[in-house]
Write an enzyme that holds these catalytic residues in place. Structure first.
Site, PDB file in Angstrom:
ATOM      1  N   GLU A  26      -0.542  -5.084  11.441  1.00 50.22           N
ATOM      2  CA  GLU A  26       0.223  -4.698  10.258  1.00 50.22           C
ATOM      3  C   GLU A  26       1.700  -5.071  10.438  1.00 50.22           C
ATOM      4  O   GLU A  26       2.370  -5.478   9.492  1.00 50.22           O
ATOM      5  CB  GLU A  26       0.072  -3.191  10.034  1.00 50.22           C
ATOM      6  CG  GLU A  26       0.445  -2.755   8.654  1.00 50.22           C
ATOM      7  CD  GLU A  26      -0.077  -1.361   8.377  1.00 50.22           C
ATOM      8  OE1 GLU A  26      -0.829  -1.196   7.422  1.00 50.22           O
ATOM      9  OE2 GLU A  26       0.271  -0.440   9.139  1.00 50.22           O
ATOM     10  N   HIS A  36       0.835  -1.195   0.000  1.00 49.00           N
ATOM     11  CA  HIS A  36       0.000   0.000   0.000  1.00 49.00           C
ATOM     12  C   HIS A  36       0.874   1.251   0.000  1.00 49.00           C
ATOM     13  O   HIS A  36       2.079   1.204   0.220  1.00 49.00           O
ATOM     14  CB  HIS A  36      -0.986   0.012   1.182  1.00 49.00           C
ATOM     15  CG  HIS A  36      -0.368   0.165   2.527  1.00 49.00           C
ATOM     16  ND1 HIS A  36      -1.088   0.388   3.679  1.00 49.00           N
ATOM     17  CD2 HIS A  36       0.935   0.122   2.941  1.00 49.00           C
ATOM     18  CE1 HIS A  36      -0.289   0.473   4.714  1.00 49.00           C
ATOM     19  NE2 HIS A  36       0.937   0.318   4.300  1.00 49.00           N
ATOM     20  N   ASP A  85      -4.934 -10.667  -0.927  1.00 49.17           N
ATOM     21  CA  ASP A  85      -3.593 -11.256  -0.867  1.00 49.17           C
ATOM     22  C   ASP A  85      -2.792 -10.954  -2.139  1.00 49.17           C
ATOM     23  O   ASP A  85      -3.290 -11.121  -3.252  1.00 49.17           O
ATOM     24  CB  ASP A  85      -3.725 -12.767  -0.677  1.00 49.17           C
ATOM     25  CG  ASP A  85      -2.416 -13.397  -0.246  1.00 49.17           C
ATOM     26  OD1 ASP A  85      -1.595 -12.700   0.383  1.00 49.17           O
ATOM     27  OD2 ASP A  85      -2.214 -14.589  -0.544  1.00 49.17           O
ATOM     28  N   HIS A  86      -1.544 -10.505  -1.942  1.00 47.00           N
ATOM     29  CA  HIS A  86      -0.639 -10.192  -3.046  1.00 47.00           C
ATOM     30  C   HIS A  86      -1.239  -9.138  -3.991  1.00 47.00           C
ATOM     31  O   HIS A  86      -1.257  -9.316  -5.212  1.00 47.00           O
ATOM     32  CB  HIS A  86      -0.227 -11.468  -3.795  1.00 47.00           C
ATOM     33  CG  HIS A  86       0.758 -12.293  -3.019  1.00 47.00           C
ATOM     34  ND1 HIS A  86       0.418 -12.949  -1.853  1.00 47.00           N
ATOM     35  CD2 HIS A  86       2.071 -12.541  -3.226  1.00 47.00           C
ATOM     36  CE1 HIS A  86       1.472 -13.572  -1.379  1.00 47.00           C
ATOM     37  NE2 HIS A  86       2.492 -13.339  -2.175  1.00 47.00           N
ATOM     38  N   CYS A 133       5.765   6.207   4.552  1.00 49.17           N
ATOM     39  CA  CYS A 133       4.637   5.455   3.992  1.00 49.17           C
ATOM     40  C   CYS A 133       3.999   6.176   2.811  1.00 49.17           C
ATOM     41  O   CYS A 133       3.156   5.602   2.122  1.00 49.17           O
ATOM     42  CB  CYS A 133       3.583   5.206   5.061  1.00 49.17           C
ATOM     43  SG  CYS A 133       4.249   4.272   6.430  1.00 49.17           S
ATOM     44  N   HIS A 185       3.389  -5.273   3.516  1.00 45.32           N
ATOM     45  CA  HIS A 185       3.292  -5.838   4.869  1.00 45.32           C
ATOM     46  C   HIS A 185       2.792  -7.275   4.783  1.00 45.32           C
ATOM     47  O   HIS A 185       2.049  -7.628   3.864  1.00 45.32           O
ATOM     48  CB  HIS A 185       2.281  -5.069   5.732  1.00 45.32           C
ATOM     49  CG  HIS A 185       2.677  -3.669   6.040  1.00 45.32           C
ATOM     50  ND1 HIS A 185       3.659  -3.342   6.948  1.00 45.32           N
ATOM     51  CD2 HIS A 185       2.222  -2.494   5.558  1.00 45.32           C
ATOM     52  CE1 HIS A 185       3.781  -2.036   7.013  1.00 45.32           C
ATOM     53  NE2 HIS A 185       2.922  -1.489   6.170  1.00 45.32           N
ATOM     54  N   HIS A 189       4.906   0.206  -0.344  1.00 43.44           N
ATOM     55  CA  HIS A 189       5.678  -0.779   0.421  1.00 43.44           C
ATOM     56  C   HIS A 189       4.719  -1.861   0.887  1.00 43.44           C
ATOM     57  O   HIS A 189       3.494  -1.695   0.800  1.00 43.44           O
ATOM     58  CB  HIS A 189       6.365  -0.111   1.620  1.00 43.44           C
ATOM     59  CG  HIS A 189       5.386   0.456   2.598  1.00 43.44           C
ATOM     60  ND1 HIS A 189       4.802   1.689   2.418  1.00 43.44           N
ATOM     61  CD2 HIS A 189       4.845  -0.057   3.731  1.00 43.44           C
ATOM     62  CE1 HIS A 189       3.956   1.919   3.405  1.00 43.44           C
ATOM     63  NE2 HIS A 189       3.960   0.869   4.220  1.00 43.44           N
TER      64      HIS A 189
HETATM   65 NI    NI Z   1       2.514   0.448   5.688  1.00 36.51          NI
END
Ligand code: NI
Length: 304
Positions: free
Chosen positions: A259, A147, A212-213, A166, A174, A172
């Site tokens: 997260e 995100h 996911d992904h 961020c 998580h 980036h």
């Molecule tokens: Ni983040």
């Protein structure tokens, strides 16, 4: 001064989920390998509530609590087959929900039990708080996603001041850990608050497969206009699951999204919020859930 204490304990036992009116094949189709005779180490968190006495204790852990747990729970169940050990488990399948209900009632005459959490493995835990046949079931799972935190109307500099690293344009990722807690009435036959397989499939197909992904900002239309902070992702998950869970016969109680190891957030189901007077009671809700140290809800910090 009323206070609560929690004692952790464990026992190992085998068990099976088999309904007598079904063939073994049908039971395995419904319950998977749990229709055979698997074993598990069941972890318990027993919460005891009461005034602090002259010795500074709610209950004496080393004598009263440990002895009661050993005598009434651990000794009768450790190393046994649950279905055969107690009449409660002969009449109703020994699901985590039903085990927590049963242990609560077995312990209540001896300890001022507030709630009992039962977990047969990391991904599943059930909690019973003494309310009739009502119990909570939590399924833990995970997904990986990327995100970027930024508001489109702001400049990169302004976004950077709010969201720190961020807000960097390429985003980036998580590895998100997700816990979904539902609440419902324990079925006196299956021992479940909700069909476990149906709930697992719903979480997997209804939300994990979607998130996911992914790069959340561009791949999920909802995040076109909503910043995908942990809070907003948790709200999205809640809003995606609430009605489907209702259709399964239970209520969404809580979505907990981690997260990172340091950052997590919790949002409660709308029915839970509605039944309380609002956000000001979330502190009480968190205390009520008490199965793990309450994670702190916070915004996405610049350091991750
Ligand atoms: Ni983040």
């Amino acid at each position: 001064m009323v206070c609560s204490i929690t004692r952790r304990a464990s026992f190992s036992a085998s068990y099976y989920y088999r309904l007598p009116e079904l063939s073994q094949e049908e039971n395995e189709a419904r319950f998977g390998i749990q229709a055979r005779s698997p074993g598990a180490t069941f972890w318990l968190w027993v919460k005891i509530i009461g005034p602090v006495d002259e010795y500074g204790m709610v209950a004496n852990l080393s004598t009263q609590v440990k002895r009661s747990l050993r005598r009434y729970i651990l000794k009768p169940l450790d190393g046994r087959n649950l279905n055969e050990a107690w009449v409660e488990f002969a009449e109703t399948l020994p699901t985590p929900e039903w085990i927590s209900h049963t242990l609560w009632h077995r312990l209540k005459p001896h300890l001022n039990v507030a709630s009992i959490v039962v977990s047969p493995h990391e991904e599943v835990r059930a909690e019973y708080l003494g309310n009739g046949m009502e119990a909570r079931l939590t399924i833990r799972t995970h997904f990986s996603a990327a995100h970027r935190l930024s508001l489109p109307q702001l400049t990169l500099t302004q976004n950077s001041e709010i969201y720190g690293k961020c807000s960097r344009p390429s985003g980036h990722g998580h590895n998100y850990n997700l816990a979904i807690t539902v609440q419902g009435e324990i079925d006196p036959k299956s021992g479940m608050v909700v069909d476990f397989k149906a709930l697992s499939d719903l979480i997997e197909n209804g939300i994990i497969e979607e998130l996911d992904h992914r790069f959340l900002n561009t791949d999920i239309p909802y995040f076109d206009k909503v910043v995908p902070t942990a809070e907003n992702i948790a709200i999205y998950i809640r809003d995606s699951l609430e009605i489907p869970i209702k259709k399964l016969g239970a209520s969404l109680y809580k979505v907990e999204l981690h997260e990172t190891d340091n950052n997590s957030c919790e949002v409660y189901g709308n029915s839970v919020i509605d039944s309380q007077t609002g956000l000001q009671n979330l502190g009480q809700l968190t205390q009520g859930s008490m199965s793990t140290p309450a994670p702190v809800s916070n915004s996405h910090p610049a350091s991750v």
